[in-house]
Design a protein around this motif. Structure first.
Motif, PDB file in Angstrom:
ATOM      1  N   VAL A   1      23.416  -5.280  50.926  1.00  0.00           N
ATOM      2  CA  VAL A   1      23.949  -6.639  50.757  1.00  0.00           C
ATOM      3  C   VAL A   1      25.352  -6.584  50.156  1.00  0.00           C
ATOM      4  CG1 VAL A   1      23.561  -8.892  49.709  1.00  0.00           C
ATOM      5  CG2 VAL A   1      21.611  -7.529  50.453  1.00  0.00           C
ATOM      6  N   ALA A   2      25.532  -5.692  49.187  1.00  0.00           N
ATOM      7  CA  ALA A   2      26.849  -5.557  48.559  1.00  0.00           C
ATOM      8  C   ALA A   2      27.897  -5.104  49.578  1.00  0.00           C
ATOM      9  CB  ALA A   2      26.772  -4.569  47.399  1.00  0.00           C
ATOM     10  N   GLU A   3      27.532  -4.156  50.429  1.00  0.00           N
ATOM     11  CA  GLU A   3      28.476  -3.674  51.434  1.00  0.00           C
ATOM     12  C   GLU A   3      28.921  -4.812  52.351  1.00  0.00           C
ATOM     13  OE1 GLU A   3      29.887  -0.768  51.992  1.00  0.00           O
ATOM     14  OE2 GLU A   3      28.903   0.443  50.462  1.00  0.00           O
TER      15      GLU A   3
ATOM     16  N   MET B   1      31.566   5.289  40.690  1.00  0.00           N
ATOM     17  CA  MET B   1      31.417   5.598  39.276  1.00  0.00           C
ATOM     18  C   MET B   1      29.983   5.915  38.882  1.00  0.00           C
ATOM     19  SD  MET B   1      33.974   2.762  37.548  1.00  0.00           S
ATOM     20  CE  MET B   1      33.623   3.398  35.906  1.00  0.00           C
ATOM     21  N   LEU B   2      29.056   5.825  39.839  1.00  0.00           N
ATOM     22  CA  LEU B   2      27.668   6.127  39.536  1.00  0.00           C
ATOM     23  C   LEU B   2      27.456   7.630  39.423  1.00  0.00           C
ATOM     24  CD1 LEU B   2      25.979   3.661  42.069  1.00  0.00           C
ATOM     25  CD2 LEU B   2      26.151   3.375  39.589  1.00  0.00           C
ATOM     26  N   PRO B   3      26.453   8.075  38.642  1.00  0.00           N
ATOM     27  CA  PRO B   3      26.147   9.512  38.588  1.00  0.00           C
ATOM     28  C   PRO B   3      25.865  10.064  39.984  1.00  0.00           C
ATOM     29  CG  PRO B   3      24.942   8.310  36.900  1.00  0.00           C
ATOM     30  CD  PRO B   3      25.590   7.280  37.769  1.00  0.00           C
ATOM     31  N   GLY B   4      26.066  11.375  40.131  1.00  0.00           N
ATOM     32  CA  GLY B   4      25.956  11.998  41.449  1.00  0.00           C
ATOM     33  C   GLY B   4      24.643  11.741  42.151  1.00  0.00           C
ATOM     34  N   PHE B   5      23.524  11.906  41.452  1.00  0.00           N
ATOM     35  CA  PHE B   5      22.225  11.731  42.095  1.00  0.00           C
ATOM     36  C   PHE B   5      21.981  10.279  42.464  1.00  0.00           C
ATOM     37  CE2 PHE B   5      21.280  10.752  37.711  1.00  0.00           C
ATOM     38  CZ  PHE B   5      20.269   9.808  37.760  1.00  0.00           C
ATOM     39  N   VAL B   6      22.563   9.341  41.688  1.00  0.00           N
ATOM     40  CA  VAL B   6      22.420   7.918  42.008  1.00  0.00           C
ATOM     41  C   VAL B   6      23.256   7.581  43.243  1.00  0.00           C
ATOM     42  CG1 VAL B   6      22.699   5.569  41.171  1.00  0.00           C
ATOM     43  CG2 VAL B   6      21.954   7.372  39.603  1.00  0.00           C
TER      44      VAL B   6
ATOM     45  N   ILE C   1       5.861 -10.937  36.255  1.00  0.00           N
ATOM     46  CA  ILE C   1       7.057 -10.895  35.410  1.00  0.00           C
ATOM     47  C   ILE C   1       7.508  -9.454  35.203  1.00  0.00           C
ATOM     48  CG2 ILE C   1       7.959 -11.345  33.096  1.00  0.00           C
ATOM     49  CD1 ILE C   1       6.091 -13.772  32.969  1.00  0.00           C
ATOM     50  N   ALA C   2       6.564  -8.598  34.834  1.00  0.00           N
ATOM     51  CA  ALA C   2       6.895  -7.197  34.575  1.00  0.00           C
ATOM     52  C   ALA C   2       7.320  -6.480  35.851  1.00  0.00           C
ATOM     53  CB  ALA C   2       5.693  -6.493  33.946  1.00  0.00           C
ATOM     54  N   ALA C   3       6.563  -6.657  36.930  1.00  0.00           N
ATOM     55  CA  ALA C   3       6.849  -5.933  38.168  1.00  0.00           C
ATOM     56  C   ALA C   3       8.203  -6.326  38.750  1.00  0.00           C
ATOM     57  CB  ALA C   3       5.741  -6.191  39.181  1.00  0.00           C
ATOM     58  N   SER C   4       8.506  -7.614  38.750  1.00  0.00           N
ATOM     59  CA  SER C   4       9.780  -8.058  39.322  1.00  0.00           C
ATOM     60  C   SER C   4      10.963  -7.544  38.512  1.00  0.00           C
ATOM     61  CB  SER C   4       9.813  -9.588  39.406  1.00  0.00           C
ATOM     62  OG  SER C   4       9.644 -10.179  38.125  1.00  0.00           O
ATOM     63  N   GLN C   5      10.835  -7.506  37.196  1.00  0.00           N
ATOM     64  CA  GLN C   5      11.928  -6.992  36.378  1.00  0.00           C
ATOM     65  C   GLN C   5      12.089  -5.484  36.522  1.00  0.00           C
ATOM     66  OE1 GLN C   5      11.055  -8.442  32.445  1.00  0.00           O
ATOM     67  NE2 GLN C   5      12.000 -10.425  32.810  1.00  0.00           N
ATOM     68  N   VAL C   6      10.973  -4.786  36.673  1.00  0.00           N
ATOM     69  CA  VAL C   6      11.029  -3.337  36.887  1.00  0.00           C
ATOM     70  C   VAL C   6      11.757  -3.026  38.192  1.00  0.00           C
ATOM     71  CG1 VAL C   6       9.615  -1.324  37.455  1.00  0.00           C
ATOM     72  CG2 VAL C   6       9.035  -2.740  35.482  1.00  0.00           C
ATOM     73  N   LEU C   7      11.584  -3.867  39.202  1.00  0.00           N
ATOM     74  CA  LEU C   7      12.297  -3.674  40.461  1.00  0.00           C
ATOM     75  C   LEU C   7      13.751  -4.128  40.363  1.00  0.00           C
ATOM     76  CD1 LEU C   7       9.783  -4.829  43.231  1.00  0.00           C
ATOM     77  CD2 LEU C   7      10.676  -2.530  42.882  1.00  0.00           C
ATOM     78  N   PHE C   8      13.984  -5.225  39.675  1.00  0.00           N
ATOM     79  CA  PHE C   8      15.296  -5.859  39.670  1.00  0.00           C
ATOM     80  C   PHE C   8      16.391  -4.972  39.086  1.00  0.00           C
ATOM     81  CE2 PHE C   8      18.343  -8.426  37.187  1.00  0.00           C
ATOM     82  CZ  PHE C   8      18.993  -9.078  38.229  1.00  0.00           C
ATOM     83  N   PHE C   9      16.204  -4.509  37.877  1.00  0.00           N
ATOM     84  CA  PHE C   9      17.289  -3.787  37.214  1.00  0.00           C
ATOM     85  C   PHE C   9      17.622  -2.438  37.856  1.00  0.00           C
ATOM     86  CE2 PHE C   9      16.142  -6.835  33.859  1.00  0.00           C
ATOM     87  CZ  PHE C   9      17.404  -7.325  33.569  1.00  0.00           C
ATOM     88  N   PRO C  10      16.647  -1.596  38.225  1.00  0.00           N
ATOM     89  CA  PRO C  10      17.019  -0.360  38.929  1.00  0.00           C
ATOM     90  C   PRO C  10      17.745  -0.621  40.239  1.00  0.00           C
ATOM     91  CG  PRO C  10      14.790  -0.200  38.081  1.00  0.00           C
ATOM     92  CD  PRO C  10      15.206  -1.625  37.892  1.00  0.00           C
ATOM     93  N   MET C  11      17.293  -1.634  41.001  1.00  0.00           N
ATOM     94  CA  MET C  11      17.969  -1.921  42.268  1.00  0.00           C
ATOM     95  C   MET C  11      19.385  -2.416  42.032  1.00  0.00           C
ATOM     96  SD  MET C  11      15.249  -3.428  45.046  1.00  0.00           S
ATOM     97  CE  MET C  11      14.870  -4.919  44.121  1.00  0.00           C
ATOM     98  N   ALA C  12      19.588  -3.216  40.972  1.00  0.00           N
ATOM     99  CA  ALA C  12      20.934  -3.705  40.670  1.00  0.00           C
ATOM    100  C   ALA C  12      21.859  -2.558  40.287  1.00  0.00           C
ATOM    101  CB  ALA C  12      20.866  -4.733  39.547  1.00  0.00           C
ATOM    102  N   ILE C  13      21.347  -1.640  39.477  1.00  0.00           N
ATOM    103  CA  ILE C  13      22.175  -0.512  39.028  1.00  0.00           C
ATOM    104  C   ILE C  13      22.445   0.459  40.172  1.00  0.00           C
ATOM    105  CG2 ILE C  13      22.242   1.498  37.496  1.00  0.00           C
ATOM    106  CD1 ILE C  13      20.534  -0.185  35.512  1.00  0.00           C
ATOM    107  N   MET C  14      21.379   0.868  40.870  1.00  0.00           N
ATOM    108  CA  MET C  14      21.550   1.846  41.940  1.00  0.00           C
ATOM    109  C   MET C  14      22.297   1.281  43.135  1.00  0.00           C
ATOM    110  SD  MET C  14      18.037   4.116  41.984  1.00  0.00           S
ATOM    111  CE  MET C  14      16.927   2.723  42.163  1.00  0.00           C
ATOM    112  N   GLY C  15      22.254  -0.049  43.299  1.00  0.00           N
ATOM    113  CA  GLY C  15      22.976  -0.659  44.407  1.00  0.00           C
ATOM    114  C   GLY C  15      24.461  -0.839  44.159  1.00  0.00           C
ATOM    115  N   GLY C  16      24.931  -0.507  42.959  1.00  0.00           N
ATOM    116  CA  GLY C  16      26.353  -0.598  42.660  1.00  0.00           C
ATOM    117  C   GLY C  16      26.817  -1.984  42.266  1.00  0.00           C
TER     118      GLY C  16
END
Length: 246
Positions: free
Chosen positions: A201-203, A184-189, A162-177
């Motif tokens: 997948v989004a592309e 609109m994402l920060p420069g380093f992102v 539960i913890a590991a999947s959520q830790v992966l899910f939200f950063p990937m969703a945010i960084m993936g646009g």
């Protein structure tokens, strides 16, 4: 074998219907996010609204394939019934295939509220062919996340999964646009974003639904993630099987 797959698929679909909270959450959360974040800001811009709808479709599908699959696989491993099923002549394939098919059915259900929000509250436009292609990309695009879920579920307990999947899910969703457009994402992102599988997948889904030109780096990165995830999932499954039956 097909009969066993159908039987297991029916079983898992019935399990979802008997406890519909998870199915409702998977269906409503992307639509609520669409209404909250996309409608007020890009709802009157057809191309941007269409891209936002595609992003929310991926968001919901990824939650089901990564989080739900990792949890259910890890929970199955902790049940006495699961080792017994692995000893049967048919093996674990029908049960696992049935779970995947049921999960894909839930994924397609989660798309409907997003499409309704896009159709009723935004200026998003899409052709029937574009919609079919988008759904096809969505089904294919969840493969690397299913493999990640299988890997996590095969090496971790249910609580850890539960913890590991959520830790992966939200950063990937945010960084993936998925929650904000890449521009609109920060420069380093923005620098990291093309190397995250969600961006690839989004592309693809943006290309078939909104007519954008996909980023080549993101597509190559998605292919690499899929291969690595497949190798890791196969290794984790064989490792778990070897520990239980060697």
């Amino acid at each position: 074998m097909p009969d066993l797959v159908i039987a297991h698929t029916r079983l898992f679909l019935l399990e979802q219907l008997r406890v519909p909270v998870g199915l409702l959450a998977a269906a409503l959360f992307p639509a609520i996010s669409m209404a909250a974040f996309a409608v007020p800001f890009v709802g009157d811009v057809p191309k941007a609204a269409t891209m936002a709808a595609g992003s929310m479709m991926i968001f919901g599908a990824m939650a089901g394939s990564l989080i739900n699959l990792s949890i259910t696989v890890s929970q199955d491993r902790e049940l006495p019934w699961n080792p017994y099923l692995r000893t049967l002549p048919a093996g674990p394939l029908p049960r696992f295939t049935g779970r995947i098919l049921a999960m894909l059915a839930g994924t397609l259900v989660s798309v409907v509220p997003v499409l309704l929000v896009a159709a009723l509250l935004t200026e998003a436009t899409i052709t029937p062919l574009g919609l079919l292609l988008g759904l096809g990309v969505l089904v294919a695009g969840v493969v690397p996340f299913m493999l990640m879920g299988l890997f996590i579920g095969s090496v971790m307990s249910a609580k850890a999964a539960i913890a590991a999947s959520q830790v992966l899910f939200f950063p990937m969703a945010i960084m993936g646009g998925l929650l904000l457009p890449p521009a609109m994402l920060p420069g380093f992102v923005q620098v990291v974003s093309p190397y995250v599988p969600t961006r690839g997948v989004a592309e693809l889904i943006w290309a078939v639904t909104a007519g954008t030109t996909p980023d080549a780096v993101a597509l190559v990165s998605l292919a690499a993630w899929t291969v690595v995830a497949a190798i890791a999932a196969a290794w984790a499954y064989r490792r778990d099987e070897g520990r239980r039956f060697s």
